[in-house]
Design a protein around this motif. Structure first.
Motif, PDB file in Angstrom:
ATOM      1  N   GLY A 109      24.107  18.633  -7.094  1.00 47.93           N
ATOM      2  CA  GLY A 109      23.514  18.756  -8.418  1.00 47.93           C
ATOM      3  C   GLY A 109      24.515  19.121  -9.485  1.00 47.93           C
ATOM      4  O   GLY A 109      24.229  19.021 -10.673  1.00 47.93           O
ATOM      5  N   SER A 110      25.710  19.556  -9.086  1.00 45.98           N
ATOM      6  CA  SER A 110      26.721  19.978 -10.052  1.00 45.98           C
ATOM      7  C   SER A 110      27.245  18.799 -10.863  1.00 45.98           C
ATOM      8  O   SER A 110      27.381  17.685 -10.362  1.00 45.98           O
ATOM      9  N   ALA A 111      27.584  19.089 -12.132  1.00 42.82           N
ATOM     10  CA  ALA A 111      28.197  18.067 -12.991  1.00 42.82           C
ATOM     11  C   ALA A 111      29.681  18.343 -13.200  1.00 42.82           C
ATOM     12  O   ALA A 111      30.289  17.786 -14.112  1.00 42.82           O
ATOM     13  N   SER A 112      30.277  19.180 -12.365  1.00 41.36           N
ATOM     14  CA  SER A 112      31.678  19.545 -12.527  1.00 41.36           C
ATOM     15  C   SER A 112      32.607  18.366 -12.217  1.00 41.36           C
ATOM     16  O   SER A 112      32.214  17.395 -11.569  1.00 41.36           O
ATOM     17  N   LYS A 113      33.854  18.488 -12.667  1.00 40.26           N
ATOM     18  CA  LYS A 113      34.843  17.450 -12.391  1.00 40.26           C
ATOM     19  C   LYS A 113      35.045  17.276 -10.895  1.00 40.26           C
ATOM     20  O   LYS A 113      35.126  16.160 -10.385  1.00 40.26           O
ATOM     21  N   ALA A 114      35.148  18.391 -10.170  1.00 31.85           N
ATOM     22  CA  ALA A 114      35.402  18.312  -8.728  1.00 31.85           C
ATOM     23  C   ALA A 114      34.258  17.611  -8.016  1.00 31.85           C
ATOM     24  O   ALA A 114      34.481  16.732  -7.168  1.00 31.85           O
ATOM     25  N   THR A 115      33.020  17.975  -8.329  1.00 30.87           N
ATOM     26  CA  THR A 115      31.884  17.357  -7.648  1.00 30.87           C
ATOM     27  C   THR A 115      31.745  15.886  -8.031  1.00 30.87           C
ATOM     28  O   THR A 115      31.399  15.045  -7.194  1.00 30.87           O
ATOM     29  N   ASN A 116      32.019  15.539  -9.273  1.00 30.28           N
ATOM     30  CA  ASN A 116      32.006  14.121  -9.666  1.00 30.28           C
ATOM     31  C   ASN A 116      32.991  13.315  -8.817  1.00 30.28           C
ATOM     32  O   ASN A 116      32.670  12.206  -8.360  1.00 30.28           O
ATOM     33  N   ALA A 117      34.176  13.875  -8.590  1.00 30.75           N
ATOM     34  CA  ALA A 117      35.174  13.177  -7.779  1.00 30.75           C
ATOM     35  C   ALA A 117      34.719  13.076  -6.327  1.00 30.75           C
ATOM     36  O   ALA A 117      34.927  12.050  -5.665  1.00 30.75           O
ATOM     37  N   GLN A 118      34.084  14.132  -5.822  1.00 29.57           N
ATOM     38  CA  GLN A 118      33.604  14.124  -4.439  1.00 29.57           C
ATOM     39  C   GLN A 118      32.475  13.120  -4.242  1.00 29.57           C
ATOM     40  O   GLN A 118      32.413  12.419  -3.228  1.00 29.57           O
ATOM     41  N   VAL A 119      31.593  13.040  -5.225  1.00 30.80           N
ATOM     42  CA  VAL A 119      30.504  12.056  -5.162  1.00 30.80           C
ATOM     43  C   VAL A 119      31.074  10.638  -5.186  1.00 30.80           C
ATOM     44  O   VAL A 119      30.660   9.763  -4.411  1.00 30.80           O
ATOM     45  N   ALA A 120      32.036  10.392  -6.067  1.00 35.84           N
ATOM     46  CA  ALA A 120      32.648   9.057  -6.152  1.00 35.84           C
ATOM     47  C   ALA A 120      33.323   8.688  -4.838  1.00 35.84           C
ATOM     48  O   ALA A 120      33.238   7.532  -4.381  1.00 35.84           O
ATOM     49  N   GLU A 121      34.011   9.647  -4.226  1.00 38.87           N
ATOM     50  CA  GLU A 121      34.680   9.395  -2.950  1.00 38.87           C
ATOM     51  C   GLU A 121      33.676   9.000  -1.875  1.00 38.87           C
ATOM     52  O   GLU A 121      33.892   8.059  -1.107  1.00 38.87           O
ATOM     53  N   TRP A 122      32.556   9.713  -1.811  1.00 39.74           N
ATOM     54  CA  TRP A 122      31.526   9.409  -0.815  1.00 39.74           C
ATOM     55  C   TRP A 122      30.891   8.041  -1.065  1.00 39.74           C
ATOM     56  O   TRP A 122      30.735   7.222  -0.151  1.00 39.74           O
ATOM     57  N   LYS A 123      30.520   7.799  -2.309  1.00 40.14           N
ATOM     58  CA  LYS A 123      29.797   6.560  -2.660  1.00 40.14           C
ATOM     59  C   LYS A 123      30.592   5.302  -2.326  1.00 40.14           C
ATOM     60  O   LYS A 123      30.015   4.228  -2.111  1.00 40.14           O
ATOM     61  N   ALA A 124      31.896   5.425  -2.288  1.00 37.21           N
ATOM     62  CA  ALA A 124      32.728   4.247  -2.049  1.00 37.21           C
ATOM     63  C   ALA A 124      32.494   3.650  -0.667  1.00 37.21           C
ATOM     64  O   ALA A 124      32.665   2.440  -0.482  1.00 37.21           O
ATOM     65  N   THR A 125      32.061   4.473   0.297  1.00 35.64           N
ATOM     66  CA  THR A 125      31.924   3.962   1.673  1.00 35.64           C
ATOM     67  C   THR A 125      30.651   4.396   2.377  1.00 35.64           C
ATOM     68  O   THR A 125      30.368   3.896   3.469  1.00 35.64           O
ATOM     69  N   ARG A 126      29.877   5.302   1.779  1.00 35.17           N
ATOM     70  CA  ARG A 126      28.737   5.878   2.496  1.00 35.17           C
ATOM     71  C   ARG A 126      27.466   5.749   1.665  1.00 35.17           C
ATOM     72  O   ARG A 126      27.515   5.620   0.434  1.00 35.17           O
ATOM     73  N   PHE A 178      35.700  16.739   0.410  1.00 34.21           N
ATOM     74  CA  PHE A 178      35.020  17.939   0.898  1.00 34.21           C
ATOM     75  C   PHE A 178      33.761  17.630   1.701  1.00 34.21           C
ATOM     76  O   PHE A 178      33.487  18.269   2.723  1.00 34.21           O
ATOM     77  N   PHE A 179      32.948  16.689   1.245  1.00 32.16           N
ATOM     78  CA  PHE A 179      31.675  16.431   1.926  1.00 32.16           C
ATOM     79  C   PHE A 179      31.900  16.070   3.394  1.00 32.16           C
ATOM     80  O   PHE A 179      31.204  16.569   4.287  1.00 32.16           O
ATOM     81  N   GLU A 180      32.869  15.201   3.652  1.00 31.14           N
ATOM     82  CA  GLU A 180      33.176  14.810   5.029  1.00 31.14           C
ATOM     83  C   GLU A 180      33.653  16.017   5.837  1.00 31.14           C
ATOM     84  O   GLU A 180      33.228  16.231   6.987  1.00 31.14           O
ATOM     85  N   LYS A 181      34.548  16.810   5.253  1.00 31.05           N
ATOM     86  CA  LYS A 181      35.064  17.985   5.960  1.00 31.05           C
ATOM     87  C   LYS A 181      33.963  18.975   6.269  1.00 31.05           C
ATOM     88  O   LYS A 181      33.921  19.571   7.354  1.00 31.05           O
ATOM     89  N   ALA A 182      33.072  19.174   5.307  1.00 27.93           N
ATOM     90  CA  ALA A 182      31.980  20.126   5.497  1.00 27.93           C
ATOM     91  C   ALA A 182      31.043  19.685   6.611  1.00 27.93           C
ATOM     92  O   ALA A 182      30.607  20.511   7.431  1.00 27.93           O
ATOM     93  N   LEU A 183      30.718  18.416   6.644  1.00 28.03           N
ATOM     94  CA  LEU A 183      29.839  17.911   7.699  1.00 28.03           C
ATOM     95  C   LEU A 183      30.465  18.086   9.075  1.00 28.03           C
ATOM     96  O   LEU A 183      29.778  18.456  10.042  1.00 28.03           O
ATOM     97  N   ARG A 184      31.775  17.852   9.176  1.00 22.07           N
ATOM     98  CA  ARG A 184      32.454  18.079  10.447  1.00 22.07           C
ATOM     99  C   ARG A 184      32.396  19.545  10.840  1.00 22.07           C
ATOM    100  O   ARG A 184      32.163  19.891  12.004  1.00 22.07           O
ATOM    101  N   ALA A 185      32.599  20.429   9.860  1.00 25.11           N
ATOM    102  CA  ALA A 185      32.589  21.865  10.147  1.00 25.11           C
ATOM    103  C   ALA A 185      31.213  22.338  10.598  1.00 25.11           C
ATOM    104  O   ALA A 185      31.069  23.114  11.544  1.00 25.11           O
ATOM    105  N   LEU A 186      30.163  21.849   9.933  1.00 22.22           N
ATOM    106  CA  LEU A 186      28.809  22.264  10.298  1.00 22.22           C
ATOM    107  C   LEU A 186      28.418  21.748  11.673  1.00 22.22           C
ATOM    108  O   LEU A 186      27.600  22.364  12.373  1.00 22.22           O
ATOM    109  N   LEU A 191      23.999  10.938   1.047  1.00 21.23           N
ATOM    110  CA  LEU A 191      24.192  11.776  -0.134  1.00 21.23           C
ATOM    111  C   LEU A 191      23.056  11.512  -1.103  1.00 21.23           C
ATOM    112  O   LEU A 191      22.763  10.358  -1.432  1.00 21.23           O
ATOM    113  N   ILE A 192      22.417  12.584  -1.569  1.00 23.58           N
ATOM    114  CA  ILE A 192      21.419  12.499  -2.639  1.00 23.58           C
ATOM    115  C   ILE A 192      21.954  13.361  -3.774  1.00 23.58           C
ATOM    116  O   ILE A 192      22.214  14.552  -3.586  1.00 23.58           O
ATOM    117  N   TYR A 193      22.128  12.768  -4.948  1.00 18.35           N
ATOM    118  CA  TYR A 193      22.872  13.465  -5.992  1.00 18.35           C
ATOM    119  C   TYR A 193      22.261  13.268  -7.377  1.00 18.35           C
ATOM    120  O   TYR A 193      21.628  12.250  -7.665  1.00 18.35           O
TER     121      TYR A 193
END
Length: 428
Positions: free
Chosen positions: A264-281, A415-423, A315-317
């Motif tokens: 739900g964040s609109a921060s620069k970091a989260t925007n980049a993380q969402v873009a990274e995920w959307k490219a392949t997932r 981050f999203f990929e790393k977090a899922l692996r960690a969980l 991802l739901i964003y």
């Protein structure tokens, strides 16, 4: 043998900030439990530190004070001897509050006349020099935080920012004192007190500085700041013979089940993380304007997930650029725009839990607060760090849920990929 009662009691003004702080304490060897709001009773698990996560950062100051004092009193009842008020490393607040006002109330309740304010977190690029807060190489007011939808930070001088929030005199522990060590910092505390200062911004540009400040604060009953300054606190208890090695502080139970990312964040970091995920997932975007029109966006998101989530995480964003956020706020109003997105993501989280999701990665402080409430999370055990400021966590239930609650600006692009692996308990 460990002590029977917790040592450090912490109050965090949002949910991701609470896990950020708890992560620091676990890294220092303190077994740490985070509760969601003030609990009815002490969680039935051994803990050296307790962190109460509130959702008080942007509510009216009077409500934030009431909630923070209730948290403080509960922590006192559990036997805590030192207290920590945690807020964002970018000092998120406005002239109306809530950092200065809550600090004043906590100081009065504890009967103390001095504390520090240090949001520095060098590992994540937040440093303070001569009272000015930098985000990486940019001053706070030039870092993108000046566009924050709820707490726009337009002044990098934290002495001025904090002074506008409190009638208490605000001073500065300059870097030259910090560089000379803990004794010099304590001498500066004494001089500031003599000058009538009750709150002092503390400079810090490295983790070494944070350890120095932590040591200097050993005798302060109340400390305020970001999670970084907590780095030095565990060692104070260890030197005093109060904190003992009792095995791995970051151990978590294994949690099996489906996985999801909610952003739900609109921060620069989260925007980049969402873009990274959307490219392949697979991903599904929440449209605030569609929500406002009464469309069943929650149902659409769950239907999207039903088709895919058994095969791979989705991802739901609602993450958007600052210009997109401003356009929505202009049409709906700031409060309504944020509220309807939070409630939609919370409803989606609850629906996904019913469908067997047990691993949740959540981006954004306000979003995390809404999601953990929707999932009826009462308390969390804090596990190993995923990225600076973001640990893996698990609920204390008989059938635990694993969560990674991320502040909007934290985490690497993957981050999203790393977090899922960690969980999932997989190696990074």
């Amino acid at each position: 043998m460990s002590q029977a009662k917790p040592l450090l009691g912490c109050i965090a003004d949002d949910f991701t900030g609470a896990t950020d702080l708890a992560n620091m304490l676990v890294r220092g060897g303190m077994r740490t439990v985070q509760t969601i709001g003030v609990p009815a009773e002490m969680p039935a698990v051994a803990a050296d530190a307790l962190v109460i996560a509130l959702k008080s950062r942007t509510i009216p100051a009077a409500e934030a004070i009431e909630q923070s004092l209730a948290a403080l009193r509960w922590l006192q009842q559990q036997g805590c001897t030192q207290f920590f008020f945690k807020y964002c490393s970018t000092f998120d607040s406005t002239d109306a509050g809530n950092i200065g006002q809550v600090t004043d109330a906590l100081m009065k309740e504890l009967g103390v006349d001095f504390t520090i304010a240090c949001p520095a977190f060098p590992e994540n690029g937040r440093t303070i020099y001569r009272g000015y807060l930098f985000v990486a190489d940019a001053l706070l007011n030039e870092s993108g935080m000046e566009n924050h939808p709820l707490t726009p930070m337009t002044d990098a001088n934290l002495v001025r920012v904090l002074q506008r929030q409190t009638a208490s005199k605000v001073g500065l522990v300059r870097y030259d004192a910090v560089a000379r060590g803990a004794a010099a910092v304590q001498e500066r505390f004494t001089a500031l007190r003599a000058d009538g200062v009750k709150m002092a911004i503390a400079d810090a540009v490295s983790d070494k500085d944070l350890f120095t400040l932590g040591e200097a604060c050993a005798e302060l009953k109340l400390i305020t700041g970001g999670s970084g300054v907590a780095l030095g606190l565990p060692e104070n208890f260890r030197r005093a013979g109060l904190l003992h090695a009792v095995g791995e502080a970051a151990q978590l139970p294994k949690v099996d089940g489906l996985s999801v990312v909610l952003a739900g964040s609109a921060s620069k970091a989260t925007n980049a993380q969402v873009a990274e995920w959307k490219a392949t997932r697979p991903s599904f975007r929440i449209d605030p304007l569609a929500l406002a029109r009464g469309e069943d966006v929650v149902g659409q998101a769950l239907a999207f997930s039903d088709e895919r989530i058994k095969n791979e995480p989705v991802l739901i964003y609602a993450t958007a650029t600052s210009d997109e956020v401003k356009a929505v706020q202009k049409e709906l109003g700031v409060a309504k725009a944020g509220h309807i997105v939070e409630q939609a993501l919370a409803a989606i989280a609850a629906g996904l839990k019913q469908r067997g999701v047990r691993q949740f990665v959540v981006a954004g402080g306000e979003t995390s607060g809404a999601v953990v409430q929707a999932l009826d999370v009462r308390a969390l055990r804090i596990g190993p760090q995923i990225d600076p400021g973001v640990p893996a966590t698990a609920t204390l239930d008989a059938q635990p849920i694993a969560l990674a609650l991320k502040s909007g600006n934290f985490g690497t692009v993957d981050f999203f990929e790393k977090a899922l692996r960690a969980l999932a308990g997989k190696a990074a």
